[in-house]
Design a protein around this motif. Structure first.
Motif, short mmCIF file in Angstrom:
data_model
loop_
_atom_site.label_atom_id
_atom_site.label_comp_id
_atom_site.label_asym_id
_atom_site.label_seq_id
_atom_site.Cartn_x
_atom_site.Cartn_y
_atom_site.Cartn_z
N ASP A 35 58.66 63.33 88.51
CA ASP A 35 58.69 61.91 89.07
C ASP A 35 60.18 61.40 88.76
N SER A 36 60.29 60.03 89.29
CA SER A 36 61.67 59.34 88.80
C SER A 36 61.34 57.88 88.63
N ALA A 37 62.33 57.05 87.57
CA ALA A 37 62.21 55.87 87.60
C ALA A 37 63.52 55.17 87.17
N GLY A 38 63.55 53.90 87.38
CA GLY A 38 64.86 52.99 86.86
C GLY A 38 64.51 52.47 85.59
N THR A 39 65.69 52.21 84.81
CA THR A 39 65.75 51.31 83.82
C THR A 39 65.70 50.01 84.18
N GLY A 40 66.46 49.62 85.45
CA GLY A 40 66.41 48.13 85.74
C GLY A 40 65.30 47.97 86.91
N GLY A 41 65.09 46.84 87.09
CA GLY A 41 63.97 46.58 88.01
C GLY A 41 64.46 45.79 89.40
N TYR A 42 65.64 45.78 89.64
CA TYR A 42 66.20 45.41 90.87
C TYR A 42 65.76 45.82 92.08
N CYS A 68 60.76 53.09 94.78
CA CYS A 68 61.43 52.77 93.42
C CYS A 68 60.46 52.14 92.53
N ARG A 69 60.36 52.84 91.18
CA ARG A 69 59.94 52.00 90.08
C ARG A 69 60.49 52.01 88.85
N GLN A 70 59.95 51.14 87.89
CA GLN A 70 60.88 51.07 86.63
C GLN A 70 60.12 51.72 85.70
N PHE A 71 61.06 52.25 84.63
CA PHE A 71 60.39 53.07 83.68
C PHE A 71 59.41 51.91 82.91
N LYS A 72 58.35 52.68 82.21
CA LYS A 72 57.37 51.82 81.38
C LYS A 72 57.27 52.72 80.23
N ILE A 73 56.75 52.13 79.30
CA ILE A 73 56.63 52.38 77.90
C ILE A 73 55.61 53.98 77.91
N GLU A 74 54.57 53.66 78.90
CA GLU A 74 53.60 54.63 78.83
C GLU A 74 54.17 56.08 79.34
N ASP A 75 55.32 56.11 79.98
CA ASP A 75 56.05 57.31 80.43
C ASP A 75 56.32 58.20 79.22
N PHE A 76 56.46 57.68 77.91
CA PHE A 76 56.64 58.53 76.76
C PHE A 76 55.76 59.16 76.57
N ASP A 77 54.39 58.73 76.95
CA ASP A 77 53.28 59.55 76.72
C ASP A 77 53.00 60.60 77.80
N LYS A 78 53.11 60.40 78.91
CA LYS A 78 52.97 61.15 79.95
C LYS A 78 53.84 62.38 80.45
N PHE A 79 55.29 62.17 79.95
CA PHE A 79 56.12 63.14 80.31
C PHE A 79 56.56 63.91 79.04
N ASP A 80 57.14 65.31 79.39
CA ASP A 80 57.34 66.13 78.25
C ASP A 80 58.73 65.90 78.12
#
Ligand code: 4NP
Length: 150
Positions: A35-42, A68-80
């Motif tokens: 998957d992919s995500a952005g640090t910004g939310g523009y 496009c979606r923004q990075f979220k804290i839960e991504d730390f749990d989901k991704f290796d």
């Protein structure tokens, strides 16, 4: 168990959608989720930049359906592994980590290559930068796919 890989840049419309599309094209979707995500939310909900769509299409990769979606804290749990494109992204993401395990998941994408440059440059203001960005990302994704045994 699937390996889960997240590609991250600033806008999630130029570099990380390419990284998602290129790596997906090199691995088996039954064993690797990308998957992919952005640090910004523009640009949340937007399609990738037309220049990224075009350079991917040149290599027979279709990224036009990504959103496009923004990075979220839960991504730390989901991704290796969370691959970031540049040091700005690295700092923005590692700022959010809660422990060493999460921090170790965050890597510069080009750290997977022998290239001297370790950052994928932001091509947003450079119409000619997209081919170069494609080649850098493709180089790294070939190594990642090899390592995954794909
Ligand atoms: P990306 O490129 O981080 O590779 O998606 C950018 C896209 C948009 C903006 C910056 C970088 N922006 O400022 O809107």
């Amino acid at each position: 168990m699937k390996t889960n890989i997240l590609m991250v840049c600033l806008g999630n419309i130029c570099r990380s959608p390419l990284a998602e599309g290129i790596l997906k094209n090199k691995v088996n979707s039954n064993s690797v989720y990308i998957d992919s995500a952005g640090t910004g939310g523009y640009h949340i909900g937007n399609s990738p930049d037309p220049r990224s769509i075009a350079v991917a299409k040149k290599y027979d990769i279709d990224i036009s359906e990504q959103k496009c979606r923004q990075f979220k804290i839960e991504d730390f749990d989901k991704f290796d592994t969370i691959y970031v494109m540049d040091l700005n992204n690295y700092n923005n993401i590692t700022k959010l980590t809660r422990d060493q395990n999460q921090k170790e998941k965050v890597k510069l994408l080009l750290s997977e290559t022998d290239l001297e440059t370790k950052e994928v440059p932001d091509p947003y203001h450079d119409d000619n930068g997209f081919e170069h960005v494609y080649q850098l990302i493709d180089n790294a994704c070939s190594t990642i796919a090899d390592k995954l045994g794909e």
